[in-house]
Design a protein around this motif. Structure first.
Motif, PDB file in Angstrom:
ATOM      1  N   HIS A  39       0.831  -1.201   0.000  1.00 28.70           N
ATOM      2  CA  HIS A  39       0.000   0.000   0.000  1.00 28.70           C
ATOM      3  C   HIS A  39       0.868   1.254   0.000  1.00 28.70           C
ATOM      4  O   HIS A  39       0.597   2.197  -0.757  1.00 28.70           O
ATOM      5  N   PHE A  40       1.898   1.306   0.826  1.00 31.73           N
ATOM      6  CA  PHE A  40       2.779   2.464   0.829  1.00 31.73           C
ATOM      7  C   PHE A  40       3.462   2.630  -0.522  1.00 31.73           C
ATOM      8  O   PHE A  40       3.557   3.734  -1.059  1.00 31.73           O
ATOM      9  N   GLN A  41       3.939   1.533  -1.064  1.00 32.61           N
ATOM     10  CA  GLN A  41       4.676   1.611  -2.334  1.00 32.61           C
ATOM     11  C   GLN A  41       3.786   2.144  -3.460  1.00 32.61           C
ATOM     12  O   GLN A  41       4.180   3.048  -4.199  1.00 32.61           O
ATOM     13  N   PHE A  42       2.566   1.639  -3.570  1.00 34.38           N
ATOM     14  CA  PHE A  42       1.674   2.092  -4.641  1.00 34.38           C
ATOM     15  C   PHE A  42       1.126   3.489  -4.357  1.00 34.38           C
ATOM     16  O   PHE A  42       1.053   4.332  -5.244  1.00 34.38           O
ATOM     17  N   ALA A  43       0.700   3.723  -3.110  1.00 38.23           N
ATOM     18  CA  ALA A  43       0.097   5.007  -2.790  1.00 38.23           C
ATOM     19  C   ALA A  43       1.112   6.138  -2.889  1.00 38.23           C
ATOM     20  O   ALA A  43       0.799   7.221  -3.399  1.00 38.23           O
ATOM     21  N   ARG A  44       2.333   5.920  -2.402  1.00 35.71           N
ATOM     22  CA  ARG A  44       3.360   6.946  -2.535  1.00 35.71           C
ATOM     23  C   ARG A  44       3.657   7.218  -4.007  1.00 35.71           C
ATOM     24  O   ARG A  44       3.813   8.378  -4.428  1.00 35.71           O
ATOM     25  N   GLY A  45       3.742   6.172  -4.811  1.00 31.31           N
ATOM     26  CA  GLY A  45       3.994   6.364  -6.237  1.00 31.31           C
ATOM     27  C   GLY A  45       2.907   7.184  -6.902  1.00 31.31           C
ATOM     28  O   GLY A  45       3.181   8.069  -7.712  1.00 31.31           O
ATOM     29  N   ALA A  46       1.651   6.905  -6.543  1.00 30.48           N
ATOM     30  CA  ALA A  46       0.530   7.634  -7.136  1.00 30.48           C
ATOM     31  C   ALA A  46       0.518   9.093  -6.712  1.00 30.48           C
ATOM     32  O   ALA A  46       0.004   9.952  -7.434  1.00 30.48           O
ATOM     33  N   GLU A  47       1.085   9.389  -5.529  1.00 30.59           N
ATOM     34  CA  GLU A  47       1.031  10.747  -4.991  1.00 30.59           C
ATOM     35  C   GLU A  47       2.289  11.566  -5.254  1.00 30.59           C
ATOM     36  O   GLU A  47       2.365  12.724  -4.842  1.00 30.59           O
ATOM     37  N   LEU A  48       3.272  10.980  -5.947  1.00 31.47           N
ATOM     38  CA  LEU A  48       4.488  11.733  -6.234  1.00 31.47           C
ATOM     39  C   LEU A  48       4.166  12.873  -7.201  1.00 31.47           C
ATOM     40  O   LEU A  48       3.547  12.652  -8.246  1.00 31.47           O
ATOM     41  N   PRO A  49       4.577  14.093  -6.897  1.00 31.75           N
ATOM     42  CA  PRO A  49       4.223  15.237  -7.752  1.00 31.75           C
ATOM     43  C   PRO A  49       5.068  15.292  -9.014  1.00 31.75           C
ATOM     44  O   PRO A  49       6.242  14.926  -9.020  1.00 31.75           O
ATOM     45  N   GLY A  50       4.449  15.729 -10.105  1.00 30.79           N
ATOM     46  CA  GLY A  50       5.196  16.033 -11.320  1.00 30.79           C
ATOM     47  C   GLY A  50       5.583  14.860 -12.183  1.00 30.79           C
ATOM     48  O   GLY A  50       6.155  15.044 -13.263  1.00 30.79           O
ATOM     49  N   LEU A  51       5.292  13.637 -11.769  1.00 35.07           N
ATOM     50  CA  LEU A  51       5.680  12.483 -12.574  1.00 35.07           C
ATOM     51  C   LEU A  51       4.649  12.229 -13.668  1.00 35.07           C
ATOM     52  O   LEU A  51       3.449  12.415 -13.453  1.00 35.07           O
TER      53      LEU A  51
END
Length: 597
Positions: free
Chosen positions: A429-441
């Motif tokens: 969950h952290f890995q996917f959620a952090r990836g989805a919330e990374l700005p500018g990607l």
């Protein structure tokens, strides 16, 4: 030795690029802007193409524009998609990488890695085996789990899919017939599980169909008369199209396909099989490790973890040997729930126990929530202990941790903590959620999934339970070692079966001899490795790399090392190949040293 074997070359982004002559600042900026604009146009167009061509994947990502149809699995459509992939790679190569910013060079290199391998794997014609024992057109109803069903339009989309299912089944059968002609066939031992899955779709009462499930409880916002009309249309589609199509598909499968499936289990027995397995090992681990090297790493890890298990056996005062201790862990009633509802409630309570401890190992907590759900009954007997389903990239759907409640007497309590740390938080969950919330990607970076990174992180996350103070029970610690052993065993048995001539029973025996997991789980796992060659290699290889980078960071930073900052640094790239992660973490270490010195 492991560090030497696991060392991989730096990503292409890390090699210097030299220009023949210096450019003026204005010219360099113009070139960079032009190259960046071209790169992001390509990203956007490929993202849209992939959503359009794979409606199911679009729905998983939270885009419901295509919910009324299925992916076109005709040979013509597959060939068009493959040609488009080749053109996308050519278009990428026409962009001047040297003119890009460092951030866009990383985006470029990640997309290049993916596209090169998408094109390379075309030679293996994987579409000739379109179904497996863990899923395929025979379990197509499962996508309903992630569809909204909030409006009448949502239900009409589902009815349109029901009406289109006969074509999907015809296309699937056509691919399977082409697989027969090409000699590309799955192992019989796995396919023997599929007739029961097909039979579950052949019902006398349409309301008993898994496809009817969304209509059993409809939202009050839809008027009662419209609800009745939609239900009638669904029953008609199921009775008139879905059930007859599955009945015919079942006859084809049992009379024409199953008898021709192969008795062997190794991927190397497929056409061009050795090259295929080598490709898969590289694809999943994102390394250049050979099957022999991976096998040896696995044997070393098995020996290391066994020593830790012996210490736990002594700590709890068990008098027998390790084999007897394993049997005790598999069979003593104290380690099991009797009722599936109690097991689900225990998983949910465990998730709540973990959540408040996360601040001990992270500074950044994802905003996206997650929930705990049961794996659907129709696939539970043939699937793994648990899995994670990511939330929508746009945040419109939470992530879900799915747990297997089938035969609770085979689901030991001692595995639940490590499993939850891996599949839910702070694992997937952290890995996917952090990836989805990374700005500018770009969107493809926010949803990309490199298995060695993602599963390596999940396995590394199991150990974070020690940092969070959660492993206060020796049996929970045994569960963590059992899960670590599970992934070490994979390196041995996956390479053993697919590259070293091991039999299925030999792999099962090795697993049982070195792990306390129950036989039900072991058999399901071994069959998964047979069906999905190479994928299981990624977990332990990824974990070893992340753990080695943590040791390196702690050594280099000394008293300035903080595990919260390290964990954030690992997740801030989004999903990337291991060599790219290694370069990023080393740059992060250098930056921290500069800051503190």
């Amino acid at each position: 030795m492991r560090r030497t074997v696991l060392a991989v070359a730096l990503a292409a982004c890390c090699f210097p690029v030299f220009s023949a002559e210096p450019a003026t600042p204005a010219a360099a900026a113009a070139s960079r802007n032009e190259a960046s604009a071209a790169l992001h146009r390509l990203f956007d167009s490929e993202w849209e193409r992939n959503l359009r061509e794979s409606p199911e994947n679009a729905a998983y990502l939270g885009d419901h524009r295509y919910d009324g149809r299925w992916t076109d699995m005709s040979l013509e459509a597959i060939q068009r998609r493959e040609a488009a992939d080749r053109e996308a790679l050519a278009a990428l190569r026409r962009i001047d990488r040297a003119a890009l910013s460092p951030e866009d060079q990383l985006n470029y290199d990640t997309f290049l890695w993916l596209q090169e391998r998408a094109v390379e794997r075309q030679r293996f014609r994987e579409y000739l085996q379109p179904i497996g024992h863990q899923g395929g057109v025979q379990t197509a109803d499962g996508i309903a789990e992630i569809l909204p069903f909030a409006s009448a339009a949502d239900y009409r989309n589902w009815i349109a899919r029901l009406q289109a299912l006969p074509q999907v089944l015809e296309q699937t059968a056509a691919l399977m017939r082409a697989g027969i002609e090409a000699g590309s066939l799955p192992p019989k031992v796995l396919m023997q599980r599929v007739p029961g899955q097909i039979a579950a779709q052949v019902v006398e009462d349409p309301e008993a169909s898994p496809f009817y499930r969304p209509f059993r409880k409809m939202p009050d916002a839809i008027p009662a008369a419209e609800q009745a009309a939609l239900r009638a249309q669904a029953r008609a589609a199921i009775s008139g199209k879905v059930v007859p199509a599955y009945r015919g598909f079942g006859r084809f499968f049992e009379a024409e396909y199953l008898p021709r499936t192969r008795d062997s289990i190794a991927a190397t027995d497929l056409p061009d099989g050795r090259a295929y397995y080598d490709f898969l090992a590289g694809w999943y681990t994102t390394t250049r490790l050979t099957a022999d090297e991976i096998h040896q790493i696995g044997l070393e890890e098995v020996a290391r973890i066994r020593a830790g298990m012996e210490k736990i056996r002594e700590e709890v005062g068990f008098k027998g040997d390790l084999k007897a201790f394993f049997q005790h862990l598999r069979t003593d009633p104290e380690f099991f729930y009797k009722d599936p509802a109690d097991l689900l409630e225990a998983y949910q309570a465990l998730a709540k126990r973990i959540d408040p401890e996360l601040v001990k190992v992270f500074r950044t907590i994802p905003r996206q929530p997650y929930g705990v759900r049961a794996i659907p009954d129709n696939i539970a007997p043939d699937t793994t202990t648990a899995y994670y389903q990511p939330g929508a990239v746009d945040g419109s759907r939470a992530g879900f941790y799915y747990v297997n409640l089938y035969k609770p007497e085979a689901r030991p309590k001692w595995e639940m903590l490590a499993l939850s740390l891996h599949e839910a938080v702070p694992g997937h969950h952290f890995q996917f959620a952090r990836g989805a919330e990374l700005p500018g990607l770009p969107l493809f970076r926010r949803s990309a999934y490199f298995v060695a990174y993602g599963e390596g992180w999940g396995l590394y996350a199991e150990r974070l339970g020690y940092d969070m103070g959660l492993y206060d029970d020796p049996y929970d610690r045994m569960g963590q070692l059992a899960y670590d052993m599970w992934r070490a065993v994979r390196l041995v048995v996956d390479t053993g079966m697919h590259a070293k001539g091991w039999s299925r029973q030999q792999a099962i025996d090795f697993f049982m001899d070195n792990s306390p997991k129950t036989e039900q789980d072991v058999v399901n796992e071994i069959d998964r490795y047979i069906a999905w060659p190479g994928q299981a290699l990624a977990y332990k290889i990824g974990q070893l790399k992340i753990s080695a980078l943590r040791e390196e960071a702690a050594r280099e930073l000394g008293p300035d090392f903080d595990v919260r900052d390290f964990n954030d640094a690992v997740l801030e790239t989004g999903s990337v190949p291991l060599e790219t992660l290694e370069a990023h973490v080393r740059a992060w270490i250098a930056g921290r040293k500069k800051k503190y010195n």
